[in-house]
Design an enzyme around this catalytic site. Sequence first.
Site: not given
Ligand code: ADP
Length: 538
Positions: A180, A436
């Site tokens: 990640t 918050k």
């Molecule tokens: P990291 O967790 O390190 O940022 P990821 O690429 O796995 O890496 O990111 C996942 C996160 O990205 C999700 O948990 C979410 O918060 C955000 N995310 C991904 N796609 C969307 C989307 N379409 N809309 C809003 N947030 C998104």
Amino acid sequence: MESQMMDFPLTLSHLFDRAGRYFAKTELVSRRPDKSIHRTTWGDFHVRAQKLANALQRLGVKRGDRVATLGWNHSRHLETYFGIPLMGGVLHTLNPRLSGQDLAYIMNHAEDAVLLVDDVLLPVWERFKHEVHPKHVVVWSNGAAVPAGMLDYEQLIEGELGSFTPVTLDEKEPAGICYTSGTTGRPKGVVYSHRSMVLHAMSAALPDSLGLSQTSVVLPVVPMFHVNAWGLPFTCAMVGAKVVFPGPHLDALSVLQLMEEEKVTCAAGVPTVWIAILDALDKEPKRWNVSSVKQMVVGGSAAPQAMIEGFQKRHGLAVLHAWGMTEMSPIGTVSRLKAGMQGLPDSEQFRRRAMQGVAVPLVEVRAVSEAGEVPWDGKSMGELHVRGPFIAKSYFGNAAEADKFTMDGWFRTGDVVTIDSEGFVRITDRSKDLIKSGGEWISSVDLENALMGHPAVKEAAVVAVAHPKWDERPVACVVLRDGAKATDEELREYLSPLFAKFQMPDAFVFMQTIPRTAAGKFLKTALREQLKDFKLQT
Ligand code: ADP
């Protein structure tokens, strides 16, 4: 009674052979660093990936060994996506935008045995090479001589047989590992199996998911080092789609040119890419003919509704909003209107399309608050939990994060959502980004989305700033479009009909750029740090 079905393992070699056998003439197009175009086919690719599998065996790579790549999107990179897992190796894509320190940590943690690297990314390798110890470094050269002590990719595979004697693999064996991007702490490794990748490809291809087929021409703008380009290489091999790889050129003009010249039907990338493309189209609406494009998949962070509307209304282009995570291979939900929803008023259709959407087949969702599972009423907020056969059940060598996985078998995403009666998920925030104020939650995503609907605003990120009375208050960081002007007062007036008074930002900070993560997302930790001494009026 026992079922009478075969025990046929779901391995990537099935997708690989399908592409080679049935779609041998279909093209794979890559843009090189010098912008020239390289063309090959699934047929040639099928031979070269098997040569790579043989070469890796010769180098001593064993079943389960990790083989790392540091490369942009191109067809030679694609060869590793199949050549490595085919011989039992584990594909580990590295993100060149990470710091040398993070890259060294990730490579050491994964214990990568071999590294394949683009010649144009050798300067990145220089930054951390002294801290890691792969047995071999192989270079994808674009013509220049390969530095001493490294192997040339073409020479490595040249003399090998173009057929590989398959290793009999169990479908649960590892095929790939991704870390990640670390917006939420140290990078964490997610290990995919052959089975999870095959099932993800099947689910992603379906008409109501990404809707891909052998007639599709797919442009993954999303890098192959970001959750395997959302699994697109596997999905495209399975369905036999033509694939167009942009190489290192991810700017709006280069992408638009490729879309036009290669008659792309589906392109995929993070919102930043599409915001820049919308800007370019708005400036010169007649310059490109992109009528072949049926959909642009946007995910990775929230796609602003104003962007979805802008593409559709001003350029007739459809944005498909999807949500996912590294831990989910990555696709979790896709926002397509259901049958009957086409009759809804325009504003309602766009509101839905800007949601994260409905879970794809094989993914189950629930939202959980402190009081337990919340109802699917579109109002109650809870943390999104997911489960399914392509979702991680733990992290690689990282027991500290065990609380992300619940006792009853779900993965806690850290995203705070509502789910409505139609099953549409809407992300209101990441739990750590929620603001918050006086005991009430304020969604930074809602404020950002609304601000990005203002014609003068290019980008907006909203973060919490400490407040003596209210605990936290929202502050909006705003980047204006080139040449555009807007004052605090104008932005406040623009937001006020859309939000309750307590939800309105206390201040607007105008910036040149918003800091981003290596995956192109707003880096809110950095913004919070920048604003930590910001004095709010009390
Ligand atoms: P990291 O967790 O390190 O940022 P990821 O690429 O796995 O890496 O990111 C996942 C996160 O990205 C999700 O948990 C979410 O918060 C955000 N995310 C991904 N796609 C969307 C989307 N379409 N809309 C809003 N947030 C998104």
